[in-house]
Design a protein around this motif. Structure first.
Motif, PDB file in Angstrom:
ATOM      1  N   SER A 410     -13.311  31.034  58.999  1.00 21.26           N
ATOM      2  CA  SER A 410     -14.348  30.093  58.565  1.00 21.26           C
ATOM      3  C   SER A 410     -15.088  29.426  59.730  1.00 21.26           C
ATOM      4  CB  SER A 410     -13.725  29.025  57.655  1.00 21.26           C
ATOM      5  OG  SER A 410     -12.683  28.338  58.344  1.00 21.26           O
ATOM      6  N   LEU A 411     -14.368  28.869  60.718  1.00 21.10           N
ATOM      7  CA  LEU A 411     -15.047  28.195  61.819  1.00 21.10           C
ATOM      8  C   LEU A 411     -15.840  29.182  62.666  1.00 21.10           C
ATOM      9  CD1 LEU A 411     -15.623  25.651  63.446  1.00 21.10           C
ATOM     10  CD2 LEU A 411     -13.521  26.069  64.744  1.00 21.10           C
ATOM     11  N   GLN A 412     -15.276  30.392  62.885  1.00 16.57           N
ATOM     12  CA  GLN A 412     -15.986  31.401  63.674  1.00 16.57           C
ATOM     13  C   GLN A 412     -17.255  31.868  62.962  1.00 16.57           C
ATOM     14  OE1 GLN A 412     -12.252  33.830  64.122  1.00 16.57           O
ATOM     15  NE2 GLN A 412     -13.049  34.124  66.202  1.00 16.57           N
ATOM     16  N   PHE A 413     -17.134  32.132  61.655  1.00 15.61           N
ATOM     17  CA  PHE A 413     -18.284  32.612  60.885  1.00 15.61           C
ATOM     18  C   PHE A 413     -19.353  31.525  60.793  1.00 15.61           C
ATOM     19  CE2 PHE A 413     -20.143  34.063  56.681  1.00 15.61           C
ATOM     20  CZ  PHE A 413     -20.846  35.104  57.258  1.00 15.61           C
ATOM     21  N   TRP A 414     -18.910  30.296  60.558  1.00 13.90           N
ATOM     22  CA  TRP A 414     -19.831  29.154  60.511  1.00 13.90           C
ATOM     23  C   TRP A 414     -20.600  29.018  61.831  1.00 13.90           C
ATOM     24  CZ3 TRP A 414     -21.619  24.928  57.702  1.00 13.90           C
ATOM     25  CH2 TRP A 414     -22.017  23.807  58.425  1.00 13.90           C
ATOM     26  N   SER A 415     -19.887  29.109  62.949  1.00 16.47           N
ATOM     27  CA  SER A 415     -20.512  28.978  64.266  1.00 16.47           C
ATOM     28  C   SER A 415     -21.471  30.129  64.542  1.00 16.47           C
ATOM     29  CB  SER A 415     -19.436  28.919  65.352  1.00 16.47           C
ATOM     30  OG  SER A 415     -18.561  27.842  65.139  1.00 16.47           O
TER      31      SER A 415
END
Length: 922
Positions: A410-415
């Motif tokens: 989630s954090l990687q995709f969001w970034s």
């Protein structure tokens, strides 16, 4: 590269083509990781050839890129060179620190606002006359056409007036004129604002009016020689003024007789202008009230300077943090902290767009534009709107429907979806320049070369950061793609043991210690490649086509960045000592000319001595040139401070109006004379008046007998003002400095200021003073013409050099200094070896050798204190008391510290060699 890879491919059976291309790039760019090396004799021979070609290829790239980016020429137009030489000259002649600061502020203003160009000087030196006229007319026409005084004048007069103006700059709060700072002309305001004050009594000042862009002041000075200034003028902000001198105005009047009516009515027009000025003041008040109602932000406001710095921090945050989170923060969730930081940054960028599009005023043709419609139009024309819109597209809202995209959690995709925020980085050069200017305005002056190196270092680090993120992501994707078959996990991070061999998505978040190790290893590879070092311990995995391809592209980028770095550093280094380079170039040119012309050795040596003295005293720049570097007002003020006492005792000048004296000061040139240099010969036409600032001048008879020595006085005064031949020969006794007034400049100055008739009247009334001085000189020559007196004076000798004093140019001194330099080099090499590479004791031979060298420097301290003459400010000091005082003040403390016998004490205490080496650091 293709041909080299083809040859390598033909010699390496079974090797893939992309590996051959990769090898070719690593070799030709001189990186040489070492992962692909020759294995046979034929391959080794082939590498000899390709390596040689690669070195030449790399050098050619560096040379071409350097020549493309290398825009700094070794010329006297360098701002650093002008500041360095001018400040040295002012400090050497004991000018007040306020004047030195004014000079520094002037050059800072020219560099920041004008890109280092003074329009007036640049147009005179670099532009042909017909183009110069067009450019000057463009620069000055708005000021002249808006001047009410010349409203009724013919167009030809106005054009000539536009071409006659002189540019000057004043930083904020600079005094332009006071009661003691005389004017000889009027000023037009091109940029900024000038405040006019009157004397309110009791030492206080009253603000009369503010002069803004395209307005003028001191117009009454064109027709009146003011004995006392009726007002004080000061720049309220950084200001550009154009000056019309009275003498220039008079010349124009002679060419345009019809315009002489302006001269008759200028007082009346000046009063009308003052009344209009009061009306304009009311209009300005209304306009200022309207501006206040428009709620605009001034571009020079402290708030906007802080705001630009804050926006720059947000942009750097996005460039650094977003790629890092995408690459390294595997299986991490989106937390409130990350959301808060990201959207706070977005809010700041959104407010920045609003400020720029609607409330940030700007300058157009030196006028402040505050209307919102015009601000919006200016923002659209700037071309920044498209980048702002692209960076604001909320692509991350896709995560509402698709929260993850394995292996990106989630954090990687969001970034990754927020990566468009980094597009604001195209504005970073603009922001950096704004921050630099803002720091300069608040008094924080960072050296220009340090700023350039800092920007260069930031470019390298940001590029390496992005490269490291991409390089690790390639390895991580390969690890996840082959999670079920570890034998197929072929990537550099797996070989280095930085990634879990069985990754999962979702899975446990990678802890901070793990992703820090991954980041450091990736940055290590990126820096090693971009700097073309290529250690070879971390390289692309040879079986991974993706990594090989990425590394090949990176080699090309790295070579480009490396050559770009070299080019910029060469620019910086070339600016470090422009002054020295100019001096050497000038000296070489003079030496070559004298060799071609077959000049005698006696004249050669005297010429070389002149330039050596010029280097020691003025860094090789003639005094007249140094005064040209300075603004006109500061140059005249400095000349007045240096020779005001001489002017007050000079015929005609002492009784002239202050503005006439100012005009004469502007015409003075500065020169240095070595011992025995001739100022003028007996019987020559006296076409130069000398004001001796320092040193001594001797008067000599026709028999070469010195009968009088003078200093700090005018020389040649009688013959100059009587327009007669000189009565004797004037020769420099020692190194002296003189201001000179040429006869043609004197006559031209009188003509420009309409003082020819007043001078003739003054001459007729006071010529007895000159005739009396002439008669005294004749009697003195007659008295010294006797044979006995001539012999007595001819046998006079200069004071001999004291016994035991060794001159800097003597062979003994040169040999001694060379030995001292050699022994210092021995110390610099030997002491680190003693400290680092041995724990044994000190043998007797080494101790005796060191003691002998120490004894040499003890003798050196004694010799410099008692026997070694020195050169100070270009003058040879041979008096032992004087050069001892100079040595004790400047060098003795460090020299005394260096002969402290700490190592002898250590040897007697039987310390080990390392401790002995530390003790020898003294």
């Amino acid at each position: 590269s293709v041909w080299s890879s083809a040859g390598w491919y033909s010699l390496r059976s079974g090797e893939s083509a992309y590996k051959s291309i990769y090898w070719a790039f690593t070799t030709l760019t001189t990186v040489g990781y070492g992962d692909f090396v020759p294995e046979t004799f034929a391959q080794t021979c082939y590498v000899f050839v390709v390596g040689s070609v690669g070195a030449t290829f790399c050098a050619a790239i560096v040379a071409n890129v350097t020549s493309f980016f290398h825009d700094v020429e070794i010329s006297e137009d360098s701002i650093d060179h002008k500041v360095k030489t001018s400040k040295l000259f002012m400090e050497r002649h004991n000018q007040h620190q306020s004047q030195v600061k004014n000079l520094q502020d002037y050059f800072d203003l020219v560099e920041s606002n004008q890109g280092g160009f003074n329009d007036d000087i640049f147009l005179n030196q670099a532009v042909p006359e017909h183009l110069k006229a067009n450019l000057l007319t463009y620069l000055t026409q708005s000021m002249v056409l808006n001047c009410d005084l010349f409203a009724g004048c013919e167009s030809g007069f106005k054009r000539k007036l536009m071409l006659s103006l002189e540019q000057s700059f004043f930083v904020a709060e600079s005094v332009i004129t006071t009661a003691s700072k005389y004017l000889d002309g009027m000023y037009f305001v091109k940029k900024g604002m000038v405040e006019i004050f009157s004397d309110a009594g009791g030492g206080s000042l009253k603000l009369e009016r503010q002069v803004e862009v395209d307005e003028y002041f001191a117009e009454g000075c064109l027709v009146h020689h003011w004995g006392k200034q009726p007002f004080m003028a000061r720049s309220s902000i950084d200001t550009e003024l154009w000056f019309l001198s009275r003498s220039t105005f008079y010349i124009l009047m002679d060419f345009f007789p019809k315009v002489q009516l302006v001269l008759c009515n200028i007082d009346n027009k000046s009063r009308q202008s003052a009344r209009r000025s009061s009306m304009k003041t009311i209009q300005k008040s209304a306009e200022n009230f309207r501006k206040m109602k428009s709620n605009y932000i001034h571009p020079d406001n402290y708030f906007i300077q802080f705001w630009i710095g804050l926006v720059l921090v947000v942009i750097l945050y996005n460039i650094i943090v977003l790629p890092f989170r995408v690459a390294y923060m595997e299986n991490h969730e989106i937390t409130f902290t990350w959301l808060f930081m990201d959207y706070c940054g977005d809010a700041i960028l959104a407010i920045d767009v609003f400020i720029r599009a609607s409330t940030l005023a700007y300058y157009n043709n030196n006028r402040l534009v505050v209307e919102r419609g015009k601000i919006w139009s200016h923002y659209l024309k700037s071309g920044k709107l498209k980048w702002h819109l692209i960076s604001f597209v909320p692509i991350e809202t896709i995560t509402l429907a698709m929260p993850t995209l394995c292996p990106l959690w989630s954090l990687q995709f969001w970034s990754l979806l927020r990566i468009n925020r980094t597009f604001r980085s195209v504005e970073m050069p603009y922001f950096f320049n704004w921050v630099e200017t803002s720091l300069s305005k608040v008094g924080v002056k960072v050296p220009k070369n340090i700023l350039r190196v800092g920007k260069l270092l930031m470019l390298i680090l940001l590029t390496a950061h992005l490269v490291s993120c991409c390089f690790f992501m390639i390895a991580n994707f390969d690890q996840h793609a082959n999670a079920n078959s570890p034998l197929n996990q072929r990537n550099w991070a797996n070989e280095e043991g930085l990634i879990d061999s069985s990754p999962s998505c979702p899975g446990d978040p990678v802890d901070s210690s793990a992703y820090i190790r991954q980041y450091v290893a990736s940055m290590y590879f990126a820096i090693a490649t971009l700097t073309t070092v290529g250690y070879g311990d971390i390289t692309a995995q040879e079986d991974s086509m993706t990594e090989i391809f990425f590394a090949t592209v990176l080699l090309v980028i790295g070579t480009a960045i490396y050559t770009f770095v070299i080019a910029l550093l060469e620019d910086i280094v070339s600016q470090l000592d422009v002054t020295s380079s100019l001096y050497k170039e000038k000296l070489n040119t003079v030496a070559k000319y004298m060799q071609i012309q077959g000049i005698p050795d006696s004249i050669k040596s005297k010429t070389v001595a002149y330039y050596e003295n010029l280097w020691r005293t003025q860094k090789g720049i003639k005094g007249s040139k140094l005064f040209q570097y300075m603004p006109r007002s500061l140059s005249i003020e400095m000349k007045h401070d240096m020779i005001s006492g001489l002017l007050n005792s000079t015929f005609f000048v002492k009784d002239s109006a202050p503005d006439i004296v100012t005009s004469l000061l502007n015409a003075l040139t500065f020169e240095v004379y070595l011992p025995d240099d001739i100022l003028f010969y007996e019987g020559e036409k006296c076409d130069t008046l000398y004001f001796i600032y320092s040193g001594e001048i001797g008067y000599f008879t026709s028999g070469n007998v010195r009968f009088q020595t003078v200093h700090n006085c005018p020389v040649g005064e009688c013959s100059f003002f009587l327009f007669e031949p000189t009565l004797c020969t004037a020769k420099s006794v020692d190194t002296s400095e003189s201001f000179q007034l040429k006869m043609e400049d004197f006559i031209a100055c009188l003509a420009r200021n309409r003082q020819l008739r007043p001078y003739i009247e003054y001459f007729e009334q006071n010529k007895d003073i000159l005739l009396s001085a002439k008669s005294s000189t004749r009697k003195m020559l007659q008295n010294f013409s006797s044979t006995k007196m001539s012999k007595m004076l001819a046998t006079e000798k200069h004071n001999p050099i004291p016994k035991g004093v060794i001159l800097p140019s003597s062979p003994v001194r040169e040999i001694w200094d060379a030995a001292a330099l050699m022994f210092v080099v021995i110390f610099v090499i030997k002491i680190p070896i003693q400290i680092s590479f041995s724990d044994t004791g000190v043998n007797r031979f080494e101790f005796l050798l060191d003691s002998a060298l120490d004894l040499f420097f003890v003798v050196d301290v004694y010799a410099r204190n008692m026997h070694f003459a020195v050169t100070k400010d270009g003058f040879l000091v041979t008096n032992p008391k004087e050069f001892r005082k100079i040595y004790m003040t400047k060098e003795f403390r460090l020299d005394a510290l260096s002969i402290v016998p700490a190592s002898i004490v250590g040897y007697c205490a039987d310390v080990d060699r390392r401790t002995y080496g530390f003790l020898r650091l003294f």
